[in-house]
Design an enzyme around this catalytic site. Sequence first.
Site, PDB file in Angstrom:
ATOM      1  N   ALA A 198      22.840 -27.623  -6.522  1.00  0.00           N
ATOM      2  CA  ALA A 198      21.579 -26.962  -6.906  1.00  0.00           C
ATOM      3  C   ALA A 198      21.801 -25.474  -7.158  1.00  0.00           C
ATOM      4  CB  ALA A 198      20.531 -27.149  -5.815  1.00  0.00           C
ATOM      5  N   ASP A 255      26.007 -20.284  -5.959  1.00  0.00           N
ATOM      6  CA  ASP A 255      24.944 -19.318  -6.212  1.00  0.00           C
ATOM      7  C   ASP A 255      24.409 -18.711  -4.930  1.00  0.00           C
ATOM      8  OD1 ASP A 255      21.895 -20.936  -5.889  1.00  0.00           O
ATOM      9  OD2 ASP A 255      23.772 -22.052  -5.773  1.00  0.00           O
ATOM     10  N   ALA A 259      12.012 -18.744   2.696  1.00  0.00           N
ATOM     11  CA  ALA A 259      12.757 -20.003   2.614  1.00  0.00           C
ATOM     12  C   ALA A 259      14.083 -19.821   1.893  1.00  0.00           C
ATOM     13  CB  ALA A 259      11.912 -21.062   1.912  1.00  0.00           C
ATOM     14  N   ARG A 292      28.555 -24.873   5.531  1.00  0.00           N
ATOM     15  CA  ARG A 292      28.723 -23.480   5.124  1.00  0.00           C
ATOM     16  C   ARG A 292      28.080 -22.529   6.139  1.00  0.00           C
ATOM     17  NH1 ARG A 292      26.067 -24.932  -0.654  1.00  0.00           N
ATOM     18  NH2 ARG A 292      27.814 -26.036  -1.573  1.00  0.00           N
ATOM     19  N   MET A 325      19.600 -19.942   2.096  1.00  0.00           N
ATOM     20  CA  MET A 325      19.994 -20.997   1.161  1.00  0.00           C
ATOM     21  C   MET A 325      21.507 -21.085   1.031  1.00  0.00           C
ATOM     22  SD  MET A 325      18.401 -23.348  -0.451  1.00  0.00           S
ATOM     23  CE  MET A 325      16.747 -22.713  -0.660  1.00  0.00           C
ATOM     24  N   LYS A 383      21.012 -28.167   5.770  1.00  0.00           N
ATOM     25  CA  LYS A 383      19.555 -28.064   5.882  1.00  0.00           C
ATOM     26  C   LYS A 383      19.079 -27.920   7.331  1.00  0.00           C
ATOM     27  CE  LYS A 383      19.649 -28.165   1.524  1.00  0.00           C
ATOM     28  NZ  LYS A 383      19.864 -26.851   0.878  1.00  0.00           N
ATOM     29  N   ASP A 399      29.273 -26.035  -6.430  1.00  0.00           N
ATOM     30  CA  ASP A 399      28.027 -26.317  -5.727  1.00  0.00           C
ATOM     31  C   ASP A 399      27.155 -27.176  -6.648  1.00  0.00           C
ATOM     32  OD1 ASP A 399      25.863 -25.910  -3.826  1.00  0.00           O
ATOM     33  OD2 ASP A 399      25.044 -24.495  -5.278  1.00  0.00           O
ATOM     34  N   HIS A 417      19.761 -24.417   8.124  1.00  0.00           N
ATOM     35  CA  HIS A 417      18.819 -23.591   7.364  1.00  0.00           C
ATOM     36  C   HIS A 417      17.490 -23.476   8.126  1.00  0.00           C
ATOM     37  CE1 HIS A 417      17.375 -22.406   3.107  1.00  0.00           C
ATOM     38  NE2 HIS A 417      16.376 -22.142   3.943  1.00  0.00           N
TER      39      HIS A 417
END
Length: 275
Positions: free
Chosen positions: A17, A189, A48, A163, A52, A56, A15, A59
């Site tokens: 970030a 993460d 928010a 994802r 994650m 986006k 990944d 999300h």
Amino acid sequence: MNYQQPPHLQAVILDWAGTVVDFGSLAPTQIFVEAFAEFGVKVSIDEARGPMGMGKWDHIRTLCNVPAIAERYREKFGRKPTDDDVTTIYERFMPLQIEKIGLHSALIPGALDAIATLRDRGLKIGTCSGYPAQVMAKVVDIARDNGYVPDHVVATDEVPNGRPHPAQSLANVIALSINDVAACVKVDDTWPGILEGRSAGMWAVALTCSGNALGLTYEEYKALPPEKLAKERQRIEQMFEGSRPHYMINTIAELPAVIDEINARLARGEMPQGC
């Protein structure tokens, strides 16, 4: 011809970030808050962070499905948010993300050394992200300037499903000419990223301290009292349990030791799908 399982790993799929750059996964989180705020809808940092790892748009859609956020939206606009509303927020999110991505793009301490060690052991370096291609282009450019150049990059809008679907990891498998998904390790993460690796039939390694779940800068992480860090790590490990990572480590700096252990397990005949 009989099936022969891989005797050792061939690739690591990382990944971005929270895994290799942006220690606390701060860049995407803050921008979600700001994008909603521009429409007069309050979203907290903790809210928010919840989805994650997803693409986006997905999300934002997930955030809009949270009852409390949907109610705030209704109070502002007189209706619950539709997919068209999600797209409108997303279209505001994108330029904000591109504008500010450089503020949180430093490499995570130990990342370059860990990746160099993996390359020395013959592993290819694939990558994927919840960022769309337009944002990834800037992230990749900044990373290159800082000395990190992976073998392949897959953005979330370059595959049919982001994802937790396995498409991004599998796109790396194809591009890197890997002959067996069991010879790959997915490192992430977030729980959607771990589910992505699991769904792709790979080994999965979750990062507990460098990314979204802890949500701190490197300096804040290092300053945590040991008892506080232990408590936070326990919370994060419980959060990851449902996605079933094979390993949980603090940061990417600890990854080479895990790679050695997985290679030993493959040599003993173990496979990621069976554990």
